[in-house]
Write a protein that holds these residues in place. Structure first.
Motif, PDB file in Angstrom:
ATOM      1  N   UNK A  24       0.842  -1.194   0.000  1.00  0.00           N
ATOM      2  CA  UNK A  24       0.000   0.000   0.000  1.00  0.00           C
ATOM      3  C   UNK A  24       0.878   1.243   0.000  1.00  0.00           C
ATOM      4  N   UNK A  25       0.352   2.312  -0.579  1.00  0.00           N
ATOM      5  CA  UNK A  25       1.066   3.583  -0.647  1.00  0.00           C
ATOM      6  C   UNK A  25       0.296   4.623   0.156  1.00  0.00           C
ATOM      7  N   UNK A  26       1.008   5.360   0.986  1.00  0.00           N
ATOM      8  CA  UNK A  26       0.413   6.442   1.766  1.00  0.00           C
ATOM      9  C   UNK A  26       1.264   7.687   1.567  1.00  0.00           C
ATOM     10  N   UNK A  27       0.734   8.890   1.885  1.00  0.00           N
ATOM     11  CA  UNK A  27       1.521  10.115   1.688  1.00  0.00           C
ATOM     12  C   UNK A  27       2.855  10.114   2.412  1.00  0.00           C
ATOM     13  N   UNK A  28       2.902   9.490   3.588  1.00  0.00           N
ATOM     14  CA  UNK A  28       4.134   9.531   4.369  1.00  0.00           C
ATOM     15  C   UNK A  28       5.030   8.305   4.180  1.00  0.00           C
ATOM     16  N   UNK A  29       4.446   7.169   3.745  1.00  0.00           N
ATOM     17  CA  UNK A  29       5.255   5.954   3.605  1.00  0.00           C
ATOM     18  C   UNK A  29       4.490   4.885   2.842  1.00  0.00           C
ATOM     19  N   UNK A  41       8.535  -1.026   5.844  1.00  0.00           N
ATOM     20  CA  UNK A  41       8.036   0.345   5.746  1.00  0.00           C
ATOM     21  C   UNK A  41       9.074   1.199   5.040  1.00  0.00           C
ATOM     22  N   UNK A  42       8.627   1.953   4.016  1.00  0.00           N
ATOM     23  CA  UNK A  42       9.510   2.823   3.240  1.00  0.00           C
ATOM     24  C   UNK A  42       8.978   4.252   3.315  1.00  0.00           C
ATOM     25  N   UNK A  43       9.559   5.114   4.170  1.00  0.00           N
ATOM     26  CA  UNK A  43       9.095   6.505   4.263  1.00  0.00           C
ATOM     27  C   UNK A  43       9.318   7.244   2.947  1.00  0.00           C
ATOM     28  N   UNK A  44       8.456   8.190   2.656  1.00  0.00           N
ATOM     29  CA  UNK A  44       8.611   8.981   1.435  1.00  0.00           C
ATOM     30  C   UNK A  44       9.700  10.042   1.595  1.00  0.00           C
ATOM     31  N   UNK A  45       9.947  10.463   2.819  1.00  0.00           N
ATOM     32  CA  UNK A  45      11.005  11.451   3.100  1.00  0.00           C
ATOM     33  C   UNK A  45      12.268  10.687   3.472  1.00  0.00           C
TER      34      UNK A  45
END
Length: 291
Positions: A99-104, A260-264
């Motif tokens: 799944x993709x979320x804005x933060x991760x 978990x892969x954070x977007x930042x």
């Protein structure tokens, strides 16, 4: 001389031979005192459940927070998961969710392996115990539940001469992203404690690892269980964290990998939260196998 009919004479000869050879119940090739060796008992499990249907929707919502924000059709697809390609789903089966979320972004993978012994003198459970012990040794952990032969194998894998192979196996178990992270490690940095040195496993802010979050064996989970963690190096461009829980129940070995892969790039996943979620899922799956 009295005449004896042919039929009566034949019957008398047969009776005489029978009485001279005993009961005749023993096989001609049997040897006195030779014991028959019984075959080892088969494993408890003869089939495997469908891994894509083994995780409750409520649990998937917790592990894949980004999926809840998707449109309904995409949400159903995300929670459905993708089954692993396997030649025999009663021997090995797996499923992956992402799944993709804005933060991760989050990835969940579970694998069921039913171990079968092809040695009639070794039970499926004993063979599964050996396979599990090797996985535990590859994670750099002791195997108190191992059989003597399994313990020797574990010692070989944890000996100094086999450290490179052990490290490779441990990173492979940790799931997606491990290959990229293992190639840029500066020479001289030690990861022999799976999180010591310059890596961060969710411990204190000074870079030292919280021992309660390091790879370890787990109690009260199946017939043996351990948790493994892929170290997260501060400053790396790939800050993804992966937690792996492996447990054995009779002749089945279950592997859970949660990433978990954070977007930042500067954000670091919460290792404790990830470990808690992975362990919670493992206990639910263990209960499902006990039903």
């Amino acid at each position: 001389m009295a005449y004896v009919p042919g039929t009566a004479l034949l019957a008398a000869l047969v009776v005489g031979c029978s009485s001279s050879t005993g009961t005749g119940s023993s096989a001609p090739d049997s040897k006195p005192g030779e014991a028959t060796v019984a075959a080892a008992a088969p494993g408890k499990y003869r089939t495997l459940p469908d891994p894509c249907r083994a995780v409750a929707p409520s649990t998937l919502k917790d592990l894949l927070p980004g999926a809840a924000e998707l449109p309904e059709d995409q949400q159903k697809k995300a929670y459905k998961g993708t089954a692993s390609v396997t030649y025999d789903t009663d021997r090995k089966a797996g499923c992956r969710w992402k799944s993709e979320a804005p933060d991760a972004s989050h990835t969940l993978f579970i694998d069921f392996e039913r171990v079968v012994s092809y040695d009639p003198l070794v039970s499926d459970d004993d063979r599964a115990r050996e396979v599990y012990a090797k996985k535990e040794a590859a994670a750099g952990l002791d195997s108190p539940s191992a059989t003597p032969s399994s313990t020797k194998e574990a010692e070989k894998q944890t000996s100094p001469s086999s450290e490179p192979e052990e490290d490779s196996a441990s990173h492979a178990l940790s799931g997606p992203g491990s290959e990229d992270e293992s190639t840029d490690e500066p020479a001289g940095e030690s990861t022999d404690e799976k999180g010591n040195g310059n890596s961060d496993t969710g411990g204190s802010t000074d870079g030292s690892a919280d021992e309660s979050l390091l790879p370890r064996t787990l109690d009260d989970l199946g017939d043996g269980a351990f948790l493994d963690v892929l170290p997260i190096r501060t400053g790396s461009t790939t800050q993804n964290g992966t937690v792996s829980v492996v447990f054995r129940t009779s002749n089945v070995i279950v592997t859970i990998e949660y990433t978990e892969q954070p977007t930042v790039s500067t954000a670091v996943p919460d290792s404790k939260e990830m470990q808690d979620k992975a362990q919670s899922l493992a206990r639910k799956l263990a209960d499902k196998f006990s039903e």
